[in-house]
Scaffold this active site. Structure first.
Site, short mmCIF file in Angstrom:
data_model
loop_
_atom_site.label_atom_id
_atom_site.label_comp_id
_atom_site.label_asym_id
_atom_site.label_seq_id
_atom_site.Cartn_x
_atom_site.Cartn_y
_atom_site.Cartn_z
N ASP A 32 28.76 18.46 18.09
CA ASP A 32 29.71 19.59 18.12
C ASP A 32 29.10 20.96 18.42
OD1 ASP A 32 31.29 17.48 17.34
OD2 ASP A 32 31.92 18.35 15.44
N LYS A 137 35.93 13.55 19.58
CA LYS A 137 36.30 12.99 18.28
C LYS A 137 37.37 13.84 17.61
CE LYS A 137 32.34 15.12 15.88
NZ LYS A 137 33.00 15.88 14.84
N CYS A 170 30.24 18.03 9.84
CA CYS A 170 30.24 16.95 10.84
C CYS A 170 28.91 16.21 10.94
CB CYS A 170 30.69 17.48 12.19
SG CYS A 170 32.45 17.93 12.15
C1 C5J Z 1 32.03 20.59 12.28
C2 C5J Z 1 33.74 21.74 11.04
N1 C5J Z 1 31.69 20.28 13.51
N2 C5J Z 1 32.88 22.37 10.26
N3 C5J Z 1 33.32 20.97 12.07
O1 C5J Z 1 31.20 20.60 11.39
O2 C5J Z 1 34.94 21.87 10.88
#
Ligand code: C5J
Length: 238
Positions: A32, A137, A170
């Site tokens: 991400d 995702k 994540c």
């Molecule tokens: C991720 C989030 N990628 N913190 N998303 O950690 O909402």
């Protein structure tokens, strides 16, 4: 002409114990690293976070990505986000927060956390190459409702070098999912980031505690140093 044979194993320091990794069975999984989390105007900022805190991971991750690409190790990128009609977004996730800054709301980088919008894309510094799979995702974990596991099993991968954001959300969720599926996870601590330094530290501590209950934690320098020492036998002439 014969193809060069790789000398496949690298060893480096990690916690709770030093590691040996077969490069042919390893993949770099970058979680991400999207504009929505790292740049102003996206999802991270909409939730009230200081996005600048994630920038520290970008430089070390660029170095790891370059080295891993040089050695032909599989690289997989993930992106958290939803279909434009939000049919894959649980209402409990969408309805959090101020309506003007929710998932799907219009922001400076397009609709927040929506696939195809500029903010949903990966930051330019770490942009995927054309042959690197990108997993879209809908959840925090990279295995939930995706074909990541299938991809890894098809390629005989058993070890994941895990990087990205955020450490405690994540990255941690993905590592826990991977651990239950029998993958060994090595989290590169300086290639992960959080809006909360204390959550970053706790997220890493939880992974490596109790003999590495979810995986191992290593600094990228150790991996980079051992990758730099890998020598490939000269190609046989013929
Ligand atoms: C991720 C989030 N990628 N913190 N998303 O950690 O909402």
């Amino acid at each position: 002409m014969e193809e060069a044979t790789k000398m496949l194993n690298v060893s480096f320091d990690a916690e709770p114990a030093a590691l040996s990794v077969d490069l042919d069975r390893a993949a770099l999984v970058i979680i991400d690293m999207q504009r929505d989390f790292l740049e102003p105007g996206g999802f991270g900022e909409a939730l009230g976070n200081d996005v600048a805190r994630l920038q520290a991971a970008v430089g070390p991750l660029m170095q790891v990505l370059a080295a891993v690409r040089q050695h032909g190790i599989l690289v997989i990128h993930t992106r958290e986000g939803h279909r434009p009609d939000l049919t894959d977004a649980p209402p409990i996730k969408v309805l959090r927060g101020d309506p003007s800054t929710r998932i799907g709301a219009k922001g400076p980088m397009g609709r927040i956390l929506v696939r195809g919008e500029p903010g949903h894309d990966i930051i330019p510094q770490l942009y995927p190459l054309a042959d690197e799979p990108v997993i879209d995702k809908p959840g925090k974990g990279a295995f939930y409702q995706t074909d990541l596991e299938l991809m890894l099993r098809n390629r005989g991968i058993d070890t994941l070098l895990v990087c990205g954001v955020t450490t405690e959300v994540c990255v941690n969720t993905t590592v826990r999912e991977a651990n239950d599926r029998g993958f060994r996870c090595i989290v590169l601590s300086d290639c992960c980031g959080s809006y909360f330094p204390e959550f970053h530290a706790a997220g890493l501590a939880m992974i490596k505690a109790q003999g590495g209950i979810f995986g191992s934690v290593a600094e990228s320098a150790g991996l980079l140093g051992s990758l730099a020492k890998v020598r490939y036998p000269a190609r046989a002439l013929g």
